[in-house]
Design an enzyme around this catalytic site. Structure first.
Site, mmCIF file in Angstrom:
data_model
loop_
_atom_site.group_PDB
_atom_site.id
_atom_site.type_symbol
_atom_site.label_atom_id
_atom_site.label_comp_id
_atom_site.label_asym_id
_atom_site.label_seq_id
_atom_site.Cartn_x
_atom_site.Cartn_y
_atom_site.Cartn_z
ATOM 1 N N ARG A 102 -22.281 15.318 -18.284
ATOM 2 C CA ARG A 102 -22.365 14.500 -17.421
ATOM 3 C C ARG A 102 -23.828 14.374 -17.322
ATOM 4 O O ARG A 102 -24.835 15.178 -17.099
ATOM 5 C CB ARG A 102 -21.890 14.973 -16.059
ATOM 6 C CG ARG A 102 -22.574 14.135 -15.026
ATOM 7 C CD ARG A 102 -21.858 14.378 -13.428
ATOM 8 N NE ARG A 102 -20.712 13.535 -13.499
ATOM 9 C CZ ARG A 102 -19.892 13.322 -12.399
ATOM 10 N NH1 ARG A 102 -20.354 13.882 -11.322
ATOM 11 N NH2 ARG A 102 -18.600 12.816 -12.604
ATOM 12 N N HIS A 129 -18.343 5.736 -16.876
ATOM 13 C CA HIS A 129 -17.430 6.759 -16.226
ATOM 14 C C HIS A 129 -15.937 6.867 -16.848
ATOM 15 O O HIS A 129 -15.025 6.469 -16.017
ATOM 16 C CB HIS A 129 -17.403 6.737 -14.742
ATOM 17 C CG HIS A 129 -17.003 8.131 -14.217
ATOM 18 N ND1 HIS A 129 -16.713 9.372 -15.092
ATOM 19 C CD2 HIS A 129 -17.053 8.753 -12.883
ATOM 20 C CE1 HIS A 129 -16.270 10.328 -14.230
ATOM 21 N NE2 HIS A 129 -16.513 9.753 -12.699
ATOM 22 N N GLN A 132 -12.801 8.466 -15.376
ATOM 23 C CA GLN A 132 -12.463 7.994 -14.065
ATOM 24 C C GLN A 132 -11.554 6.648 -14.182
ATOM 25 O O GLN A 132 -10.410 6.749 -13.543
ATOM 26 C CB GLN A 132 -13.491 7.819 -13.173
ATOM 27 C CG GLN A 132 -13.247 7.382 -11.452
ATOM 28 C CD GLN A 132 -12.654 8.504 -11.088
ATOM 29 O OE1 GLN A 132 -13.214 9.581 -10.820
ATOM 30 N NE2 GLN A 132 -11.246 8.227 -10.524
ATOM 31 N N ASP A 225 -17.110 1.379 -4.883
ATOM 32 C CA ASP A 225 -17.729 2.802 -5.282
ATOM 33 C C ASP A 225 -18.751 2.733 -4.456
ATOM 34 O O ASP A 225 -19.310 1.599 -3.738
ATOM 35 C CB ASP A 225 -18.171 2.557 -6.891
ATOM 36 C CG ASP A 225 -18.569 4.149 -7.109
ATOM 37 O OD1 ASP A 225 -18.560 4.751 -6.434
ATOM 38 O OD2 ASP A 225 -19.202 4.020 -8.201
ATOM 39 N N CYS A 265 -13.362 6.263 -6.480
ATOM 40 C CA CYS A 265 -13.467 7.455 -7.396
ATOM 41 C C CYS A 265 -13.890 8.595 -6.745
ATOM 42 O O CYS A 265 -13.597 9.765 -7.085
ATOM 43 C CB CYS A 265 -14.302 7.254 -8.636
ATOM 44 S SG CYS A 265 -16.090 6.811 -8.089
ATOM 45 N N ARG A 293 -7.271 12.972 -12.476
ATOM 46 C CA ARG A 293 -8.272 13.242 -13.094
ATOM 47 C C ARG A 293 -7.848 14.313 -13.846
ATOM 48 O O ARG A 293 -8.204 14.500 -15.266
ATOM 49 C CB ARG A 293 -9.517 13.625 -12.236
ATOM 50 C CG ARG A 293 -10.193 12.582 -11.602
ATOM 51 C CD ARG A 293 -10.835 11.636 -12.496
ATOM 52 N NE ARG A 293 -11.908 12.103 -13.409
ATOM 53 C CZ ARG A 293 -13.213 12.479 -13.153
ATOM 54 N NH1 ARG A 293 -13.669 11.964 -12.055
ATOM 55 N NH2 ARG A 293 -13.967 13.145 -14.011
HETATM 56 N N1 CP Z 1 -15.257 10.851 -9.160
HETATM 57 C C1 CP Z 1 -15.945 11.904 -9.729
HETATM 58 O O1 CP Z 1 -16.387 11.492 -10.897
HETATM 59 O O2 CP Z 1 -16.448 12.820 -8.738
HETATM 60 P P1 CP Z 1 -17.452 14.160 -8.920
HETATM 61 O O3 CP Z 1 -18.816 13.453 -8.956
HETATM 62 O O4 CP Z 1 -17.132 14.976 -7.822
HETATM 63 O O5 CP Z 1 -17.192 14.628 -10.326
HETATM 64 N N1 NVA Z 2 -21.255 5.622 -9.503
HETATM 65 C C1 NVA Z 2 -21.217 6.798 -8.811
HETATM 66 C C2 NVA Z 2 -19.858 7.645 -9.126
HETATM 67 C C3 NVA Z 2 -19.763 8.994 -8.894
HETATM 68 C C4 NVA Z 2 -18.438 9.601 -9.369
HETATM 69 C C5 NVA Z 2 -22.371 7.571 -9.287
HETATM 70 O O1 NVA Z 2 -22.818 7.415 -10.480
HETATM 71 O O2 NVA Z 2 -23.077 8.377 -8.408
#
Ligand code: CP
Ligand code: NVA
Length: 307
Positions: A102, A129, A132, A225, A265, A293
């Protein structure tokens, strides 16, 4: 399925996406059948950003498959002090059987994939992502009896990583997608071009609009989101002003199909991008979505790492 990495849904065919859904459904129904599938294998998990769901579902998932997961905060490994991705990738591949990352820059994940000889999974970047979005379509696939062709997903809000991955996923499952964003917050032009051409090939529709009503009208899935993603904390105030009126509430849900589901998400901000009565209401499937997930990622890990 011949893939080394899982970087974008776009890289997978419709048949491969459905194969992952089928495997995830089987794993969800019969978890014990797969308890030795990745026996003795280790997944390194690099995090430059916070996470609850991604971290816990990948770690629990590896354990349930007989393997092991290693949490590596980018702050604590040498990558955070400037060690090149090239060396990090080459070295990690000597110890572990897969890498999930990530990151802020999308290129960090694609570079890891290029230099590491082991599978690399995109666990969220500033651009996308995919774990997700796969999960969200899988959740819809379960809710609508294993058939998504002709259905419509409405994504309302920031043209961010979630919007991009949902745009890549829709043509693979035969769904139309409408993305409604405030002016100036639209999706990435490169992603639009690719998703448009994928939709054309699949015979599905990609609708880009600034009207929430147009997007949610007749939708089977309504998704939103956060307005400010991780890394955009400095813009949060400005975005709160620019996104005024962009909250999914009961009135907007009322324009969608009667059997429509609401997805997010998570993490969510009740009273900003979604009202509390919608996210905590009868149409919301956010906790099934979060649970899935685990199942989808176990299927992806299995597809990439099973020897
Ligand atoms: N939706 C998601 O990826 O959550 P986290 O940021 O908690 O991993
Ligand atoms: N768009 C959000 C998703 C988090 C899972 C971010 O990138 O923070």
């Amino acid at each position: 399925m011949r893939h080394k990495d899982f970087i974008e849904i776009h890289d997978y065919t419709a048949a491969e996406v459905l194969e992952i859904f089928a495997l995830a459904a089987e794993m969800k129904a019969k978890p014990k059948k797969f308890r030795d599938a990745l026996e003795g294998q280790t997944l390194a998990m690099i995090f430059e950003k916070s996470s609850t769901r991604t971290r816990v579902s990948f770690e629990a998932g590896m354990f349930q498959l007989g393997g092991h997961a290693l949490f590596l905060s980018a702050r604590d490994i040498q990558l955070g002090r400037g060690e090149p991705i090239y060396d990090t990738a080459k070295v990690l591949a000597r110890y572990v059987d897969g890498i999930m990352a990530r990151t802020f820059a999308h290129k960090t994940v694609t570079d890891l994939a290029e230099y590491a000889s082991v599978p690399v999974i995109n666990g969220l970047t500033d651009l996308s992502h995919p774990c997700q979005a796969m999960t969200d379509y899988f959740t819809a696939w379960e809710k609508f009896g294993g058939e998504l062709k002709g259905r419509k997903l409405a994504y309302v809000g920031d043209g961010n990583n979630m919007a991009h991955s949902l745009m890549f996923g829709a043509p693979k499952v035969g769904m139309d997608i409408a993305v409604a964003t405030p002016a100036g917050y639209g999706p990435d032009p490169g992603v639009i071009a690719q998703a448009q051409s994928d939709a054309q090939d699949a015979g599905t529709k990609l609708i880009l609009t600034h009207s929430i009503e147009e997007a949610v009208e007749g939708a089977d899935v309504v998704e939103t989101d956060v307005w400010a993603s991780m890394g955009q904390e400095d813009e949060a105030e400005k975005r709160r002003r620019d996104f005024e009126g962009w909250m999914i509430d009961a009135r907007f849900m009322g324009l969608a199909r009667k059997e429509a589901v609401f997805m997010h998400c998570l993490p969510a901000h009740r009273g900003e991008e979604v009202s509390a009565d919608v996210i905590d209401g009868a149409q919301s499937v956010i906790y099934d979505e979060a649970e899935n997930r685990l199942h989808i990622q176990k299927a992806i890990l299995h597809a990439l790492m099973k020897k």
